[in-house]
Design a protein around this motif. Structure first.
Motif, PDB file in Angstrom:
ATOM      1  N   UNK A 155       0.827  -1.099  -0.017  1.00 13.11           N
ATOM      2  CA  UNK A 155      -0.019  -0.060  -0.086  1.00 13.11           C
ATOM      3  C   UNK A 155       0.814   1.432  -0.035  1.00 13.11           C
ATOM      4  N   UNK A 156       1.934   1.185   0.814  1.00 13.92           N
ATOM      5  CA  UNK A 156       2.765   2.389   0.900  1.00 13.92           C
ATOM      6  C   UNK A 156       3.564   2.608  -0.400  1.00 13.92           C
ATOM      7  N   UNK A 157       3.849   1.545  -1.121  1.00 13.78           N
ATOM      8  CA  UNK A 157       4.396   1.856  -2.408  1.00 13.78           C
ATOM      9  C   UNK A 157       3.521   2.227  -3.763  1.00 13.78           C
ATOM     10  N   UNK A 158       2.272   1.812  -3.555  1.00 12.62           N
ATOM     11  CA  UNK A 158       1.318   2.318  -4.440  1.00 12.62           C
ATOM     12  C   UNK A 158       0.892   3.819  -4.167  1.00 12.62           C
ATOM     13  N   UNK A 159       1.025   4.137  -2.904  1.00 14.14           N
ATOM     14  CA  UNK A 159       0.812   5.592  -2.696  1.00 14.14           C
ATOM     15  C   UNK A 159       1.919   6.413  -3.143  1.00 14.14           C
ATOM     16  N   UNK A 160       3.301   6.089  -2.907  1.00  8.45           N
ATOM     17  CA  UNK A 160       4.345   6.731  -3.591  1.00  8.45           C
ATOM     18  C   UNK A 160       4.179   6.715  -5.192  1.00  8.45           C
ATOM     19  N   UNK A 161       3.828   5.430  -5.665  1.00  5.80           N
ATOM     20  CA  UNK A 161       3.576   5.567  -7.049  1.00  5.80           C
ATOM     21  C   UNK A 161       2.543   6.545  -7.642  1.00  5.80           C
ATOM     22  N   UNK A 162       1.617   6.534  -6.832  1.00  3.42           N
ATOM     23  CA  UNK A 162       0.529   7.497  -7.486  1.00  3.42           C
ATOM     24  C   UNK A 162       0.933   9.262  -7.116  1.00  3.42           C
ATOM     25  N   UNK A 163       1.514   9.494  -5.947  1.00  3.07           N
ATOM     26  CA  UNK A 163       2.068  10.642  -5.766  1.00  3.07           C
ATOM     27  C   UNK A 163       2.811  11.268  -6.807  1.00  3.07           C
ATOM     28  N   UNK A 164       4.071  10.261  -6.953  1.00  2.61           N
ATOM     29  CA  UNK A 164       5.150  10.482  -8.200  1.00  2.61           C
ATOM     30  C   UNK A 164       4.147  10.933  -9.717  1.00  2.61           C
ATOM     31  N   UNK A 165       3.117  10.111 -10.031  1.00  2.00           N
ATOM     32  CA  UNK A 165       2.425  10.273 -11.061  1.00  2.00           C
ATOM     33  C   UNK A 165       1.953  11.773 -11.137  1.00  2.00           C
ATOM     34  N   UNK A 166       1.284  12.245  -9.906  1.00  4.36           N
ATOM     35  CA  UNK A 166       0.718  13.449  -9.895  1.00  4.36           C
ATOM     36  C   UNK A 166       1.675  14.486 -10.115  1.00  4.36           C
ATOM     37  N   UNK A 167       3.061  14.181  -9.827  1.00 10.87           N
ATOM     38  CA  UNK A 167       4.009  15.508  -9.920  1.00 10.87           C
ATOM     39  C   UNK A 167       4.901  15.493 -11.217  1.00 10.87           C
ATOM     40  N   UNK A 168       4.953  14.326 -12.030  1.00 14.44           N
ATOM     41  CA  UNK A 168       5.436  14.141 -13.251  1.00 14.44           C
ATOM     42  C   UNK A 168       4.509  15.068 -14.373  1.00 14.44           C
ATOM     43  N   UNK A 169       5.508  15.564 -15.137  1.00 12.12           N
ATOM     44  CA  UNK A 169       4.885  16.445 -16.509  1.00 12.12           C
ATOM     45  C   UNK A 169       4.403  15.347 -17.286  1.00 12.12           C
ATOM     46  N   UNK A 170       5.089  14.197 -17.490  1.00  7.76           N
ATOM     47  CA  UNK A 170       4.795  13.094 -18.500  1.00  7.76           C
ATOM     48  C   UNK A 170       4.651  11.907 -17.649  1.00  7.76           C
ATOM     49  N   UNK A 171       3.610  11.680 -16.861  1.00 10.59           N
ATOM     50  CA  UNK A 171       3.370  10.558 -15.840  1.00 10.59           C
ATOM     51  C   UNK A 171       3.161   9.232 -16.800  1.00 10.59           C
ATOM     52  N   UNK A 172       3.879   7.971 -16.101  1.00 10.56           N
ATOM     53  CA  UNK A 172       3.721   6.635 -16.722  1.00 10.56           C
ATOM     54  C   UNK A 172       2.037   6.451 -16.644  1.00 10.56           C
ATOM     55  N   UNK A 173       1.282   6.767 -15.643  1.00  7.99           N
ATOM     56  CA  UNK A 173      -0.052   6.589 -15.540  1.00  7.99           C
ATOM     57  C   UNK A 173      -0.751   7.868 -15.325  1.00  7.99           C
ATOM     58  N   UNK A 174      -1.702   8.163 -16.195  1.00  2.56           N
ATOM     59  CA  UNK A 174      -2.524   9.481 -16.061  1.00  2.56           C
ATOM     60  C   UNK A 174      -3.425   9.443 -15.038  1.00  2.56           C
ATOM     61  N   UNK A 175      -2.934   9.623 -13.776  1.00  2.94           N
ATOM     62  CA  UNK A 175      -4.115   9.468 -12.387  1.00  2.94           C
ATOM     63  C   UNK A 175      -5.138  10.459 -12.529  1.00  2.94           C
ATOM     64  N   UNK A 176      -4.659  11.669 -13.297  1.00  2.00           N
ATOM     65  CA  UNK A 176      -5.945  12.691 -13.378  1.00  2.00           C
ATOM     66  C   UNK A 176      -7.231  12.248 -14.007  1.00  2.00           C
ATOM     67  N   UNK A 177      -7.028  11.100 -14.813  1.00  5.36           N
ATOM     68  CA  UNK A 177      -8.277  10.600 -15.591  1.00  5.36           C
ATOM     69  C   UNK A 177      -9.189   9.777 -14.910  1.00  5.36           C
ATOM     70  N   UNK A 178      -8.735   9.575 -13.544  1.00  9.36           N
ATOM     71  CA  UNK A 178      -9.747   9.165 -12.710  1.00  9.36           C
ATOM     72  C   UNK A 178     -10.623  10.038 -12.157  1.00  9.36           C
ATOM     73  N   UNK A 179     -10.438  11.271 -12.164  1.00  8.71           N
ATOM     74  CA  UNK A 179     -11.077  12.149 -11.641  1.00  8.71           C
ATOM     75  C   UNK A 179     -12.295  12.391 -12.611  1.00  8.71           C
TER      76      UNK A 179
END
Length: 537
Positions: free
Chosen positions: A253-277
């Motif tokens: 769970x901690x690694x998944x949280x780190x992954x999501x936070x990294x995606x939100x900070x990157x200009x070109x994320x691996x996974x576009x987490x914003x789509x889930x909004x």
């Protein structure tokens, strides 16, 4: 006199795709269905081969579950990554590389000599399989631009999963009756040969010219985060809360949280987490996840019930699932027509409630293992999943432009494969936990025999075969009763989960559909002229 010069040939990768698909696009769809068939055949055939694998390789209960779900786990961890790679390097190229690797590793899996080797081969199959699925769905999105044709193409594409569940048990069952368990993996080779020959001629290359760079730390986090998370779920559900299981859950769970936070900070994320909004996107992905969760867990359980409780041969057990596979295909194709007159916020929940009803029936008939009841359960769940997944896959793809099809299809397939992995892990662990808790063995068994019998139902059947008739019959009956009780409890859990998600998804989609509905302009009487109304701006 004018001379008509021949028109220069345009490379396939640069030819414009017509708005209305022609014969070439539909033939391309046939090619794109081949890897889909491979994935579903591989999963279904393996479930039916578990009894033979249990006897031949003597895996522990945990190893047996890892043999099944390490493949979808690796898929889930790498699908988004491979979708991004396809966007950059070319989707057809990635498809061909993955097909070649998948074929080679299939041969390695066929000749594994112990459970550890088979788990490793299945993990590699997941790596190469991750290159297949995003490529197929993203190429399909670029082949079919017309909405109705795309929806029909997706329904046909999705029916490949059900078609694989038809071919897998029947063909695989015949192989298991005539050859050793490893022959099920060799089924992949001829299909891949056809794919490798036909794809360069029928599929145009496509890529996203503006694709971003690949973020390696995100790739590592995606894969490494999934492993302890699934292991923690398996251990906690199967053996109860403990330091190892809870620690793995917390780490994942901690690694998944780190992954999501990294995606939100990157200009070109691996996974576009914003789509889930976006409500429609998030609800569709959630429905996809839950539907595959339910179907994968059911195939794992039903395959063992038909063979080890009812006593059918692998081929007869596979044939018993034909009505469910046909129901899934039919429901997916019917969904294309129904969505024109019935809103999706009704159809998707109805499909999931249909699957919930199937699991509810399973909870009722678990103690009376008859083929007719099992066929009805699988048909209801298959029809519900086929209806829901056709519409959710289309909603996910339709929400993004063609150049982002690779990333969107990666998310779609990640939800499917992660759902399949957790379906096997959670539902399989619930069955195993109830089985071990309820199993009462004769005191005449030695410690080794008792341990093997408690690990899996297949192990209990193998132990019973080596005992005197009276004692063997006692062990077999106790194991079958305990397993049937586990199936009943698991079915009830799955029914409740499906019903809850159906209601939640229905509410989200209904709100989104109402918000997207066009506003009817007010008509002012004084502007009515000669029977023609002019709307107010």
């Amino acid at each position: 006199m004018l001379t008509h010069l021949p028109t220069p040939r345009t490379p396939a990768s640069r030819r414009p795709v017509p708005a209305t698909a022609g014969p070439r696009q539909w033939l391309g769809l046939v090619v794109l269905m081949l890897p889909v068939l491979l994935v579903s055949i591989d999963t279904t055939v393996l479930s039916f081969a578990l009894p033979q694998i249990s006897v031949a390789l003597t895996p522990t209960a945990d190893q047996l579950l890892w043999v099944v779900d390490v493949y979808p786990l690796m898929l889930a961890g790498l699908l988004v990554t491979m979708g991004v790679l396809g966007d950059r390097l070319g989707r057809r190229r990635l498809l061909l590389v993955g097909a070649a690797g998948f074929g080679l590793v299939s041969v390695l899996a066929a000749f594994a000599t112990d459970a550890g080797q088979l788990v490793a081969a299945r993990a590699l199959l997941g790596v190469f399989g991750a290159t297949l699925m995003p490529s197929t769905l993203s190429l399909l999105r670029n082949l079919f631009l017309d909405d109705d044709q795309r929806r029909l193409a997706i329904a046909i594409w999705a029916s490949g999963f059900a078609g694989g569940s038809v071919l897998g048990p029947v063909v695989g069952g015949w192989l298991l009756e005539h050859f050793w368990w490893g022959s099920i993996f060799l089924l992949n080779v001829p299909v891949l040969v056809v794919l490798l020959v036909a794809a360069p001629f029928l599929l145009p290359e496509s890529r996203n010219p503006a694709a971003g760079r690949l973020d390696v730390p995100s790739v590592v986090l995606a894969v490494v985060g999934m492993l302890p998370l699934v292991y923690g779920i398996k251990t906690t559900v199967g053996h109860g809360p403990g330091a190892l299981g809870l620690g793995a859950l917390a780490t994942g769970a901690a690694l998944v949280v780190v992954f999501v936070r990294r995606q939100l900070r990157l200009a070109e994320p691996l996974l576009d987490v914003e789509l889930f909004r976006r409500p429609v996107f998030a609800a569709s992905v959630g429905a996809n996840f839950t539907a595959s969760f339910a179907l994968a867990g059911l195939v794992l359980v039903v395959s063992q019930v038909l063979q080890l409780v009812v006593g059918l041969s692998p081929r007869a057990a596979g044939t018993a699932l034909l009505p469910g596979a046909v129901a899934s295909i039919t429901a997916g194709l019917v969904a294309v027509r129904l969505v024109r007159v019935v809103p999706r916020h009704l159809l998707v929940p109805v499909g999931m409630l249909l699957a919930a009803a199937g699991y509810g029936l399973g909870a009722l008939v678990a103690g009376d293992a008859r083929v007719g009841g099992i066929v009805a359960v699988f048909a209801l769940v298959g029809a519900g999943v086929g209806l829901a997944e056709t519409l959710t896959n289309d909603a996910i793809l339709a929400s993004v432009p063609p150049e982002r099809a690779g990333a969107a299809s990666g998310i779609s397939e990640t939800s499917y494969e992660l759902g399949a992995s957790l379906g096997v892990a959670v539902l399989g662990s619930v069955v195993a936990a109830v089985y071990r808790a309820d199993l009462t063995l004769p005191g005449t068994l030695d410690a080794g025999q008792a341990d093997v019998a408690r690990q899996t139902l297949g192990g209990a059947v193998a132990v019973a075969d080596g005992l005197p008739d009276a004692v063997g019959a006692q062990v077999l009956t106790a194991a079958q009763d305990a397993f049937s009780h586990g199936v009943g409890v698991t079915s009830a859990v799955a029914a409740v989960v499906l019903a809850g998600v159906a209601l939640l998804v229905g509410r989200v989609l209904r709100r989104a559909d109402r918000a997207a509905a066009p506003v009817v302009d007010e008509v002012r009487p004084e502007l009515v002229d000669a029977g023609r109304a002019q709307p107010t701006r």
